[in-house]
Design an enzyme around this catalytic site. Structure first.
Site, PDB file in Angstrom:
ATOM      1  N   CYS A 199      67.867  52.177  69.805  1.00  0.00           N
ATOM      2  CA  CYS A 199      66.601  52.763  69.370  1.00  0.00           C
ATOM      3  C   CYS A 199      65.506  51.698  69.204  1.00  0.00           C
ATOM      4  O   CYS A 199      64.323  52.010  69.225  1.00  0.00           O
ATOM      5  CB  CYS A 199      66.791  53.555  68.085  1.00  0.00           C
ATOM      6  SG  CYS A 199      67.591  52.610  66.805  1.00  0.00           S
ATOM      7  N   HIS A 244      68.073  34.281  73.049  1.00  0.00           N
ATOM      8  CA  HIS A 244      67.684  35.627  72.641  1.00  0.00           C
ATOM      9  C   HIS A 244      68.925  36.498  72.382  1.00  0.00           C
ATOM     10  O   HIS A 244      69.016  37.158  71.348  1.00  0.00           O
ATOM     11  CB  HIS A 244      66.795  36.259  73.721  1.00  0.00           C
ATOM     12  CG  HIS A 244      66.322  37.635  73.376  1.00  0.00           C
ATOM     13  ND1 HIS A 244      65.333  37.866  72.442  1.00  0.00           N
ATOM     14  CD2 HIS A 244      66.723  38.859  73.810  1.00  0.00           C
ATOM     15  CE1 HIS A 244      65.140  39.172  72.325  1.00  0.00           C
ATOM     16  NE2 HIS A 244      65.970  39.795  73.150  1.00  0.00           N
TER      17      HIS A 244
END
Lengths: 341, 261
Positions: free
Chosen positions: A50, A96
């Site tokens: 999400c 990342h």
């Protein structure tokens, strides 16, 4: 070989954009196949949650791969304008991913759900044969990084919502919550959520009492509890271990004077009171009674704040650990053919 | 050799305390086997020392206050090693180590002789009575440790402090249960020890008799008040701490009067 990361997340894109790029589980296989057809790509893993949609790929020619990926993603999402996609090179992509799995890039710092989501995304890619040697090594190392960061720092310390703090505190008072009884006074949304969390941790009975009986009955039915009239809540009180108050009463409904005699019938069992009401339902001096632990909305939010402060203070340590792991991965990558920094 | 064993045991308990303080201070405490392992090593050194001491004295090594303090520390650790894994109470070992260390330190700092004192007359019932009494005190000591942990955790919860201690200390309900059960266990052992004392038919000093009897009565009162719910768990925790301090304070007197019928 280069490791590339392309995507967008809650930091640079609003929900309306993220939902266009999202990849549902039903379209994952097809999307992975499409990504792998992009010229120069040797493997791919798609992470779609999400809060983020990210494509981790392995490629020999990053410029062409980025171009191909950009075109594919825009076409797939039906996005005519230029989307705020980020394109990370090898070093930034590795860092990342390590930050993402460790919860450092999450909306709530240190949340642990993301690790499960990354594991699931990786397994899905492995299942359809979309990964490569380099991606396998990268993701497996990322899982070890996440474990290391979590065990060696306080990045996951405490809880970060009022409901989960209440459940944690209940655990610190009663230990095992199996068989404990909860009473909800006033059928508010937060009290309902808190009660549901407690039920998921083994609480046996939930008694709901509200000035409007129908509303109490409805909530009781939804969470598998029983409703009682508001005038009778004190009769059921002796058996209750956790009391959640969130009535709309203009003043105090539970005073020290009222509670003190009721505590005598409890045979030393502690009572945990969660007062979520504003204005408060429970007199603050109740906390001074033996065996009573009263938490109002401010004290619960203070604990949330303390937990977040601790987590934030640990970020620098986590980043250091991640830097070491990034170096280690890049060294491994260099020893393998076709590596281009 | 035996002195080295005692120093090694003391250092083990000190290391356990230091590790816990450091880990809690840095917020990195994780319940694990380190503390248990270090305390187990300390126990091993103590046991070896007591064995050698018993050989030298020709009886259970309880013939001087030095002996008694070392034995008391050993009994406390023994009860922890038996009870600790069963209760799985986080930090129980970490809180036990300072007590064990403190008793050892007191033994070292004690004025007077630390050499073995052989006993002239040996009565097996007296040996059993003395050893079991101190093991009972070990259980009371661990109840005191659980009581202190209860009071600390209660303070955290009452003051709404989300500290490292709150997250690492066990739930107060579990601590209250451990506190009560340990007192029950200690009381049962002490009662058996008293029965053994009566069976020895030896001369008993009246001061020692009444001091020991009073301790027994206090613990009986604790259990009755707890059973009747007259005292809240917090008060019981406080009482267990006070009673153990009282019991420890009577030890020198008991030792002194043991040899004076």
């Amino acid at each position: 070989m280069n490791i590339l990361c392309t995507g967008l997340n809650y930091k640079n894109s609003p929900l309306e954009v993220r939902e266009k790029f999202a990849v549902g589980s039903h379209e994952l296989e097809e999307t992975l196949a499409a990504v792998r057809r992009v010229e120069g790509l040797a493997g791919a893993v798609i992470l779609s949650t999400c809060n983020r949609v990210e494509f981790y790929t392995a490629s020999l020619c990053p410029v062409r791969a980025f171009e191909g990926l950009r075109e594919l993603l825009h076409t797939r999402a039906g996005f005519t304008a230029e989307a705020p996609l980020y394109f990370h090179d090898t070093t930034r992509s590795v860092r990342h991913l390590f930050r993402v799995v460790s919860g450092l890039d999450s909306m709530v710092i240190g949340e642990t759900e993301i690790l499960g989501q990354v594991k699931k995304a990786y397994s899905a890619a492995v299942e359809v044969g979309a990964t490569s040697l380099h991606l396998n090594k990268l993701f497996q190392q990322s899982f070890r990084v996440a474990k290391h960061v979590r065990s060696e720092t306080r990045i996951t310390r405490g809880t970060t919502s009022v409901g989960s703090v209440a459940v944690d505190l209940a655990g610190k008072i009663f230990g095992d919550l199996t068989g404990k009884r909860v009473m909800i006074l006033g059928a508010g949304e937060t009290s309902e959520r808190t009660a549901r969390s407690l039920v998921s941790r083994g609480v046996r009975t939930v008694i709901v009492s509200n000035r409007t009986f129908e509303r109490a009955a409805k909530l009781a039915e939804e969470i598998g509890g029983l409703a009682i009239h508001f005038d009778h809540w004190q009769n059921a009180f002796a058996e209750v271990d956790i009391l959640i108050c969130s009535t709309a009463a203009p003043g105090i409904i539970l005073t020290e004077e009222k509670l003190a005699p009721l505590m005598k019938n409890r045979e030393g069992r502690p009572l945990f009171i969660i007062d979520l009401a504003v204005p408060r339902d429970v007199e603050s001096s109740v906390n001074e009674l033996e065996g009573v632990y009263l938490y109002d909305i401010d004290s619960l939010e203070e604990i949330v704040r303390q937990s977040l402060d601790v987590r934030r203070s640990e970020v620098a340590r986590c980043e250091k650990m991640i830097s070491v792991q990034v170096k280690s991965f890049l060294s491994w990558l260099q020893t393998h053919p076709n590596f281009r920094p | 050799m035996d002195r080295l064993l005692l120093i090694a045991a003391t250092l083990c308990f000190l290391a356990s305390c230091a590790y816990t303080l450091y880990a809690l201070g840095a917020g990195r405490f994780r319940p694990g086997r380190i503390n248990f392992g270090v305390i187990l090593a300390g126990f091993f050194f103590q046991t070896t020392f007591l064995y050698l001491r018993g050989q030298a004295e020709g009886s259970c090594p309880l013939n001087s206050l030095f002996d008694i303090l070392v034995f008391q520390s050993w009994a406390l650790v023994l009860i922890y090693l038996i009870v600790g894994p069963a209760y799985r109470l986080s930090l129980l070992g970490a809180f036990t180590a300072p007590f064990a260390f403190g008793l050892m330190l007191m033994a070292f700092l004690l004025p007077g002789t630390q050499n073995p004192v052989p006993r002239a007359v040996i009565n097996p019932w007296v040996e059993f009575h003395a050893a079991l009494s101190l093991i009972a005190y070990g259980a009371f000591g661990l109840a005191c440790v659980a009581g202190i942990m209860y009071l600390l955790q209660e303070r955290q919860l009452k003051n709404h402090k989300a500290s490292t201690l709150l997250y690492n200390l066990p739930p107060i309900n579990d601590l209250a249960v451990a506190n009560r059960r340990l007192v029950w266990f200690g009381f049962a052992l002490l009662t058996i020890a008293f029965a053994a004392g009566f069976l020895s038919r030896g001369p008993v000093n009246s001061v020692k008799f009444w001091a020991a009897g009073l301790i027994w009565c206090f613990y009986a009162a604790y259990l009755i008040l707890g059973r009747l719910h007259t005292l809240a768990p917090r008060r019981l925790a406080e009482l267990s701490v006070i009673l153990f301090i009282l019991a420890l304070l009577t030890l020198p007197a008991m030792q002194y009067f043991s040899s004076r019928p």
